[in-house]
Design a protein around this motif. Sequence first.
Motif, short mmCIF file in Angstrom:
data_model
loop_
_atom_site.label_atom_id
_atom_site.label_comp_id
_atom_site.label_asym_id
_atom_site.label_seq_id
_atom_site.Cartn_x
_atom_site.Cartn_y
_atom_site.Cartn_z
N TYR A 119 0.84 -1.20 0.00
CA TYR A 119 0.00 0.00 0.00
C TYR A 119 0.87 1.25 0.00
O TYR A 119 0.69 2.15 -0.81
CB TYR A 119 -0.91 -0.03 1.22
CG TYR A 119 -1.79 1.19 1.35
CD1 TYR A 119 -3.02 1.26 0.68
CD2 TYR A 119 -1.42 2.27 2.15
CE1 TYR A 119 -3.84 2.37 0.80
CE2 TYR A 119 -2.23 3.38 2.27
CZ TYR A 119 -3.43 3.43 1.59
OH TYR A 119 -4.24 4.53 1.70
N ALA A 129 -10.04 -0.29 -0.51
CA ALA A 129 -11.03 -0.50 0.55
C ALA A 129 -12.44 -0.15 0.10
O ALA A 129 -13.41 -0.58 0.70
CB ALA A 129 -10.67 0.31 1.78
N ASP A 140 -12.28 -5.07 9.65
CA ASP A 140 -12.08 -3.61 9.66
C ASP A 140 -10.69 -3.26 10.18
O ASP A 140 -10.02 -2.39 9.63
CB ASP A 140 -13.13 -2.94 10.55
CG ASP A 140 -14.46 -2.77 9.84
OD1 ASP A 140 -14.58 -3.28 8.72
OD2 ASP A 140 -15.36 -2.12 10.40
N ILE A 158 -7.89 -3.84 7.63
CA ILE A 158 -7.80 -2.81 6.60
C ILE A 158 -7.23 -1.51 7.17
O ILE A 158 -6.40 -0.84 6.55
CB ILE A 158 -9.17 -2.62 5.93
CG1 ILE A 158 -9.41 -3.83 5.04
CG2 ILE A 158 -9.23 -1.34 5.14
CD1 ILE A 158 -10.81 -4.21 4.89
N LYS A 159 -7.63 -1.18 8.39
CA LYS A 159 -7.08 0.02 9.01
C LYS A 159 -5.59 -0.13 9.25
O LYS A 159 -4.83 0.84 9.16
CB LYS A 159 -7.80 0.29 10.34
CG LYS A 159 -9.18 0.87 10.14
CD LYS A 159 -9.81 1.15 11.49
CE LYS A 159 -11.23 1.62 11.34
NZ LYS A 159 -11.93 1.59 12.62
N ILE A 173 -3.68 0.43 5.89
CA ILE A 173 -3.51 1.81 5.44
C ILE A 173 -2.86 2.67 6.52
O ILE A 173 -2.70 3.87 6.36
CB ILE A 173 -4.81 2.45 4.94
CG1 ILE A 173 -5.72 2.80 6.11
CG2 ILE A 173 -5.54 1.56 3.96
CD1 ILE A 173 -6.62 3.94 5.74
N GLU A 227 -3.90 3.33 9.65
CA GLU A 227 -4.71 4.11 10.58
C GLU A 227 -4.55 3.61 12.01
O GLU A 227 -4.72 4.38 12.95
CB GLU A 227 -6.18 4.05 10.14
CG GLU A 227 -6.96 5.27 10.53
CD GLU A 227 -8.38 5.21 10.03
OE1 GLU A 227 -8.56 5.28 8.81
OE2 GLU A 227 -9.29 5.07 10.85
#
Lengths: 510, 314
Positions: free
Chosen positions: A269, A279, A468, A471-472, A475, A477
């Motif tokens: 990413y 996403a 969730d 994916i966070k 990236i 987060e």
Amino acid sequence: MSIRRNLSVLLVAALTLVLVLSACSGNGKEAGNDSQQSAKEPAAANAAPVKFKVMLPYWGDMPDDNSPFFKELQTIMNAEITPVFTQGGNSYFDKVNVLLSSGDLPDAIDIPMQNQPYTINAIRAGAFWEVDPYLKDFPNLLAGRDPDRDNNVKVDGKTYGVYIPQSRARQGIDMRQDWLDNLGLKQPQTIDELYQVLKAFTVGDPDKNGKNDTIGLMERLGGNYPQGFNQISLKYGAPNNYAMQNGQFIPAFTTEAYRNAMKFYKRLYYEGIMNKDFAYIKVNQADELIQTGKAGATMGNADNTTTWIPLFENNSKAKLLVFSTLNGPTGNHIAASRGYFNVLLFPRQTVKTEQRLKEILGALDRLAAPDKKDFRQFGVKGVHYNDENGKKTVLQPLENQYLILMETLAPAPYEMPITPGTPDYLLQMKKVVVESDKSKDLVSDPTYPLLSETYVKMGKELDKIISDAVIKYIIGEIDDKGFDSAIAKWKSSGGDKVIQEYAAAYQKSK
Amino acid sequence: MSYSHAPYNKRKKWLRMLKQLRTNIWLYILVVPGIVYFLIFKYLPMGGLIIAFKDFNPFLGFLRSPWVGTEHFARLFSNNDFIMLFRNTLLISLYKIVFYFPVPIIIALLLNEIRLKLFKRTVQTLIYIPHFFSWVVISGIFYILFTTEGGFVNHLIEYFGGSSINFLGSKEWIRSLLTTQTLWRDAGWGTILYLAAITTIDPQLYEAAKIDGAGRFRLMWHVTLAGMRSTIVILLILQIGHFMDLGFEQIYNMLNPLNREYADVFDTYVYVAGIQQGQFSYSTAIGMFKSTIGLILVLGANYLVRKFGEEGLF
């Protein structure tokens, strides 16, 4: 006075609005209701044709129940079928679910992934026939079964459906062979080499157009995770959903290997090797990245034809490489699925007697007969293919929707149709899928035959907490600490109970 | 006196009603389908609410499913995400009332000032069109406009020297995007009722105001807007009644793991926790909770409106 008049005008306007709206929404819900009775074929067998209604999913084009193929199908089965074709995918799950709750059921219903919570609930409520006691009379249906899959399909130790076998592993990596050639690279053997190749696809101008306009990997969400994530996590050595040690169940996402897979993705990413909008990108737009030659690889189902075929049809120079072997720190691992996707279930409400159940099973048995293999793979003799002394020539390739129909209706042993004249890229896809089915590297999920009450009740909510967080994490987060707290949330929201229930169910099944 | 008159009056009243019924018989017959519709499709299904207090199993049916009391409500209120869902629902609704609600009124006022009939009609038709787009299409359009991978808006931002913004994949933007979508899709359509209300305003009022020396702006403010007031109030009450229903489709299509924290609402939660898992009782309990709040809000708004001297719904 004026307020009164105001109100009445308002009401009239509102009423018109309602009428317009209802007229607009009226024509959206007629899917799968066009079951014209096809002209009766004279039945070959002595017995009268078995009449039954079956709900089946389809992908792509809807099969035509007036086509030669469908007529031949009915002759073979000696049946008059009223199909209810319904668009496959998530909406199919919803429709089955609503159908189950409405109680207005067909005679047979094709349920993808039978172990979904709502089906379990219905099965436990006694909605469907247990088929085990009846199967011994149907040799062709028995031939399609094997102990491994049988074990996976059981609910509370009993078999309620006739499954249609599929490869145990469809996952693989599809990439542009011509891009590899352009860059002088070879098929990657390890995770690190895979990274190098994807990186080269991104920065090395693999399409030789002089512009830096490509990315290595097309990624999108499939089942809430990045499509290739499960595959990569297994290559790193993570278990397939759960690992079992001494009767205890360990969720994959608590392992170090799983975290390494997340780091791998994070790297892709951050270095722009995959599309950054993975996403929320829509399926069509994601497929376009492959089809327009912007991205060079996918890591999903190896035989994902809808993504790749348009590319090869438009670009004669494009070549494909498909593989599922990739060595991680502990060697190669391939996630084993349940080995079937579609299961035919027979509601007790509509199939009232044993006799009737046997009639329908008989029709399915006739379709699964070994001597009908040519029909299942090639289509109707004289229409789709000719057979001269065992040498087959294809007159007209069997349309995809009928191949899919066979995958949802014919409980024959797993076999991959390879018709003469199949393009090379399709052959490769099929070969990988067939080989994976027998691979020694398959890793099964120990929870397949087990049930957890809590998972049945709130599994989707629990799954979402982890997907969730993955994916966070990718990236950026959340960090490792954030992921740990997601695991803690999973556990406290019911995950702990799920693990305990699996362990208890395992003890009971021993 | 009253003693002897009471039965007589009562009878007279009945007779009058009967007479009225007879003279207007066709009007009443016209109403019948509407009443039947509401009975069958709105009132009858309310009986199904009992499954919120049962462990509903379709194969046992409504009556034979076991009672569980308020277990499903307890599950909802003790859910880790309850506060988040409630907050998101309230905030997105609030956004809609603050930013969306006034827009159709303003557009209707502006349209009303247009003299050229043809132009007015054309504009009206054009702004109605987006209403007929499905949310799936709209979310597709928004993807193409706002994606970081070559989306139009980010191109524009980069062209003017900014750095691209992850509109779709960040929680900070999702509520604004949802409000924007609603505005784009429904602001034009929302003008219909207001334009209808404007046509009922007595032209004499305008003439009188003109004689009193009112300019165009004053006419708009003191006559048009004043004449629309009761419509605005009623629509506001209705809108407040829908405070908890944001519509599943729009949000579901925009939802992704990166913005779920700010955009997951009861409607989308019901889909995952209820429909996808076949938890019908739980779904019903959530629906009932939503409706109860909606009812309280409508009654509250209605009470306040009446207190301020406007005509409410009831």
